[in-house]
Design an enzyme around this catalytic site. Structure first.
Site, PDB file in Angstrom:
ATOM      1  N   ILE A 160     -64.328   9.750 -10.359  1.00 54.42           N
ATOM      2  CA  ILE A 160     -63.320   9.706  -9.296  1.00 54.42           C
ATOM      3  C   ILE A 160     -62.320   8.587  -9.581  1.00 54.42           C
ATOM      4  O   ILE A 160     -61.217   8.599  -9.063  1.00 54.42           O
ATOM      5  CB  ILE A 160     -63.950   9.506  -7.889  1.00 54.42           C
ATOM      6  CG1 ILE A 160     -64.692   8.176  -7.790  1.00 54.42           C
ATOM      7  CG2 ILE A 160     -64.824  10.677  -7.505  1.00 54.42           C
ATOM      8  CD1 ILE A 160     -64.999   7.767  -6.345  1.00 54.42           C
ATOM      9  N   ASP A 161     -62.708   7.601 -10.407  1.00 59.80           N
ATOM     10  CA  ASP A 161     -61.856   6.421 -10.623  1.00 59.80           C
ATOM     11  C   ASP A 161     -60.633   6.717 -11.491  1.00 59.80           C
ATOM     12  O   ASP A 161     -59.689   5.939 -11.498  1.00 59.80           O
ATOM     13  CB  ASP A 161     -62.660   5.299 -11.297  1.00 59.80           C
ATOM     14  CG  ASP A 161     -63.893   4.898 -10.506  1.00 59.80           C
ATOM     15  OD1 ASP A 161     -63.926   5.172  -9.289  1.00 59.80           O
ATOM     16  OD2 ASP A 161     -64.823   4.332 -11.104  1.00 59.80           O
TER      17      ASP A 161
ATOM     18  N   GLU B 115     -67.164   6.228 -18.172  1.00 57.85           N
ATOM     19  CA  GLU B 115     -67.133   5.201 -19.217  1.00 57.85           C
ATOM     20  C   GLU B 115     -68.520   4.887 -19.784  1.00 57.85           C
ATOM     21  O   GLU B 115     -68.709   4.822 -21.005  1.00 57.85           O
ATOM     22  CB  GLU B 115     -66.531   3.948 -18.555  1.00 57.85           C
ATOM     23  CG  GLU B 115     -66.417   2.748 -19.408  1.00 57.85           C
ATOM     24  CD  GLU B 115     -66.387   1.461 -18.558  1.00 57.85           C
ATOM     25  OE1 GLU B 115     -66.447   1.527 -17.303  1.00 57.85           O
ATOM     26  OE2 GLU B 115     -66.323   0.396 -19.177  1.00 57.85           O
TER      27      GLU B 115
ATOM     28  N   HIS C 162     -68.999   6.230  -0.306  1.00 60.05           N
ATOM     29  CA  HIS C 162     -69.415   7.433  -1.028  1.00 60.05           C
ATOM     30  C   HIS C 162     -68.890   8.735  -0.422  1.00 60.05           C
ATOM     31  O   HIS C 162     -69.045   9.790  -1.035  1.00 60.05           O
ATOM     32  CB  HIS C 162     -70.944   7.464  -1.155  1.00 60.05           C
ATOM     33  CG  HIS C 162     -71.455   6.351  -2.032  1.00 60.05           C
ATOM     34  ND1 HIS C 162     -71.627   5.076  -1.548  1.00 60.05           N
ATOM     35  CD2 HIS C 162     -71.755   6.317  -3.346  1.00 60.05           C
ATOM     36  CE1 HIS C 162     -72.042   4.303  -2.541  1.00 60.05           C
ATOM     37  NE2 HIS C 162     -72.126   5.025  -3.637  1.00 60.05           N
TER      38      HIS C 162
ATOM     39  N   ARG D   1     -66.901  10.562  -2.804  1.00 60.59           N
ATOM     40  CA  ARG D   1     -67.543  11.239  -3.931  1.00 60.59           C
ATOM     41  C   ARG D   1     -68.294  12.494  -3.525  1.00 60.59           C
ATOM     42  O   ARG D   1     -68.721  13.261  -4.389  1.00 60.59           O
ATOM     43  CB  ARG D   1     -68.559  10.283  -4.589  1.00 60.59           C
ATOM     44  CG  ARG D   1     -67.907   9.333  -5.490  1.00 60.59           C
ATOM     45  CD  ARG D   1     -68.788   8.534  -6.381  1.00 60.59           C
ATOM     46  NE  ARG D   1     -70.201   8.623  -6.336  1.00 60.59           N
ATOM     47  CZ  ARG D   1     -71.011   7.601  -6.642  1.00 60.59           C
ATOM     48  NH1 ARG D   1     -70.496   6.432  -6.960  1.00 60.59           N
ATOM     49  NH2 ARG D   1     -72.298   7.748  -6.634  1.00 60.59           N
TER      50      ARG D   1
ATOM     51  N   MET E  86     -62.704   3.256  -3.276  1.00 62.66           N
ATOM     52  CA  MET E  86     -63.395   2.981  -4.543  1.00 62.66           C
ATOM     53  C   MET E  86     -62.390   2.928  -5.706  1.00 62.66           C
ATOM     54  O   MET E  86     -61.186   3.008  -5.506  1.00 62.66           O
ATOM     55  CB  MET E  86     -64.452   4.043  -4.792  1.00 62.66           C
ATOM     56  CG  MET E  86     -65.713   3.838  -3.983  1.00 62.66           C
ATOM     57  SD  MET E  86     -66.963   5.060  -4.462  1.00 62.66           S
ATOM     58  CE  MET E  86     -68.416   4.356  -3.719  1.00 62.66           C
ATOM     59  N   GLY E  87     -62.928   2.834  -6.910  1.00 58.63           N
ATOM     60  CA  GLY E  87     -62.062   2.817  -8.097  1.00 58.63           C
ATOM     61  C   GLY E  87     -62.487   1.790  -9.118  1.00 58.63           C
ATOM     62  O   GLY E  87     -61.892   1.678 -10.183  1.00 58.63           O
TER      63      GLY E  87
ATOM     64  N   GLU F 231     -61.554  -1.480  -3.954  1.00 53.10           N
ATOM     65  CA  GLU F 231     -62.764  -2.317  -3.896  1.00 53.10           C
ATOM     66  C   GLU F 231     -62.759  -3.450  -4.926  1.00 53.10           C
ATOM     67  O   GLU F 231     -63.419  -4.470  -4.749  1.00 53.10           O
ATOM     68  CB  GLU F 231     -64.006  -1.458  -4.100  1.00 53.10           C
ATOM     69  CG  GLU F 231     -64.028  -0.754  -5.454  1.00 53.10           C
ATOM     70  CD  GLU F 231     -65.262   0.086  -5.702  1.00 53.10           C
ATOM     71  OE1 GLU F 231     -66.181   0.100  -4.876  1.00 53.10           O
ATOM     72  OE2 GLU F 231     -65.297   0.751  -6.759  1.00 53.10           O
TER      73      GLU F 231
HETATM   74  O1  F6P Z   1     -67.446   4.982 -10.839  1.00 51.37           O
HETATM   75  C1  F6P Z   1     -67.501   5.694  -9.657  1.00 51.37           C
HETATM   76  C2  F6P Z   1     -67.831   4.779  -8.499  1.00 51.37           C
HETATM   77  O2  F6P Z   1     -67.824   5.556  -7.321  1.00 51.37           O
HETATM   78  C3  F6P Z   1     -66.941   3.558  -8.365  1.00 51.37           C
HETATM   79  O3  F6P Z   1     -65.707   3.862  -7.755  1.00 51.37           O
HETATM   80  C4  F6P Z   1     -67.818   2.643  -7.565  1.00 51.37           C
HETATM   81  O4  F6P Z   1     -67.522   1.288  -7.781  1.00 51.37           O
HETATM   82  C5  F6P Z   1     -69.186   2.952  -8.096  1.00 51.37           C
HETATM   83  O5  F6P Z   1     -69.130   4.246  -8.644  1.00 51.37           O
HETATM   84  C6  F6P Z   1     -70.268   2.899  -7.044  1.00 51.37           C
HETATM   85  O6  F6P Z   1     -71.467   3.133  -7.673  1.00 51.37           O
HETATM   86  P1  F6P Z   1     -72.854   3.377  -6.913  1.00 51.37           P
HETATM   87  O7  F6P Z   1     -72.777   4.727  -6.279  1.00 51.37           O
HETATM   88  O8  F6P Z   1     -73.859   3.327  -8.004  1.00 51.37           O
HETATM   89  O9  F6P Z   1     -72.981   2.301  -5.910  1.00 51.37           O
END
Ligand code: F6P
Length: 343
Positions: free
Chosen positions: A126-127, A103, A272, A275, A169-170, A221
């Site tokens: 991933i969201d 986004e 993480h 991810r 996450m999400g 989250e």
């Molecule tokens: O947008 C992807 C995401 O992994 C979200 O699910 C999460 O809220 C955010 O990024 C976490 O971001 P960061 O790695 O910057 O803490």
């Protein structure tokens, strides 16, 4: 033609597969030379480049992360940011830019496209919360990782007669929670789109303990208690795009469940892990198809668009379709999962 590539925002499995597909097809079929911009929008903002060709892309298909690096830099919150970007693109001899991001990254791409920069977007997160595309790559991998965790947590929850709360996450979309919760047979799934009532959650926990099984709850989250239901949350700090840093609901929920039901409860925050690491086959396939279509769009001189999955087809849609409004879980989709909640 010279094409710049950047990856911005939170990293996600499949980014390298997009880069590889862009480069392979660009070099072999469109006679494109590539330049890599490092660390998201920070690259064009600060003129940070790296060589990017077929050799640099060897072996990266199954690798998580991004060989270009990433950041959440927002050039629109930096003085003279846009001018610096256009100057640095010109200095690198770049005719067009492929921005791979979610986004925020694609929101910047949309604004730059409006200012005349030749940009093509590739949706990643991933969201899975980007409109305009049925799925983003990275989502399937995150759901698989979360589902495996839920599968594992069932047996330890049962052995110890505990409730286990899995925080996934999400951000403000409950897609990861809903899909992994259904796939993993969760006792309930709490998502941001449907504020929860802690008393109802505790009731579901008690119902589940009435069987010989134990509850595994999946909480996104961004999930929040409904107003007036006796539980409140504190909001956290903001990132460069003004988003609240989320996290902590899992621990809060486990503490409330223990306090209100008397049953032992623990929280697991996947964070993480969702991810990192190798993408699933689906994400490699989707990321590859996105990369191929994006470089074709560049070669066709079609800018201000992003590639998207519609059914089984990869198409091009205006960038603004992806960034205008978040794609959230609808009430009907959530209601369909509720038959599995509780006992
Ligand atoms: O947008 C992807 C995401 O992994 C979200 O699910 C999460 O809220 C955010 O990024 C976490 O971001 P960061 O790695 O910057 O803490």
């Amino acid at each position: 033609m010279r094409v710049g590539v950047l990856t911005g925002g939170g990293d996600c499995p499949g980014l390298n597969a997009v880069i590889r597909a862009l480069v392979r097809k660009g070099v072999k079929e469109h006679d494109v030379e590539f330049v890599g911009f490092r660390d998201g929008w920070k690259g064009p903002l600060e003129g940070l480049t790296m060589p990017l060709g077929i050799e640099e892309c060897r072996g990266i298909l199954p690798r998580g992360g991004t060989i270009l690096g990433s950041s959440r830099t927002n050039p629109f919150s930096v003085d003279g940011g846009v001018e610096r970007i256009t100057d640095n693109l010109a200095a690198a001899g770049v005719d067009a830019l492929v921005a791979i991001g979610g986004e925020d990254t694609l929101g910047v791409a949309t604004k730059l496209a409006d200012l005349g920069v030749h940009v093509v977007g590739v949706p990643k997160t991933i969201d899975n919360d980007l409109s305009g595309t049925d799925f983003t790559f990275g989502f399937d991998t995150a759901v698989n990782i979360a589902t495996e965790a839920i599968d594992r947590l069932h047996t330890t929850a049962e052995s110890h007669h505990r409730a286990l709360v899995v925080e996934v996450m999400g951000r403000h979309a409950g897609w990861i929670a809903l899909h992994s919760g259904i796939a993993g047979g969760a006792s309930t799934v709490l998502i941001p789109e449907q504020p929860f009532d802690i008393d109802e959650v505790c009731e579901l926990v008690k119902q589940r303990f009435e069987s010989q099984f134990a509850p595994v709850l999946v909480v996104s989250e961004g999930a929040v208690p409904a107003d007036g239901t006796g539980m409140t949350l504190q909001s956290g700090e903001l990132d460069a795009f003004g988003h609240v840093r989320l996290g902590g609901i899992g621990d809060r929920l486990a503490a409330e469940i223990e306090h209100r039901t008397g049953a032992e409860a623990r929280a697991v925050v996947l964070g993480h892990v969702q991810r990192g690491g190798t993408p699933t086959a689906f994400d490699r396939w989707l990321a590859t198809r996105f990369g191929l279509e994006a470089i074709d769009a560049v070669a066709d001189g079609e800018f201000g668009v992003m590639v998207a999955l519609r059914g089984a087809d990869v198409v091009r849609v205006p960038l603004v379709e992806g960034t205008g409004e978040l794609k959230l879980v609808g009430p009907r989709e959530y209601a369909a999962a509720q038959v599995f909640f509780g006992g």
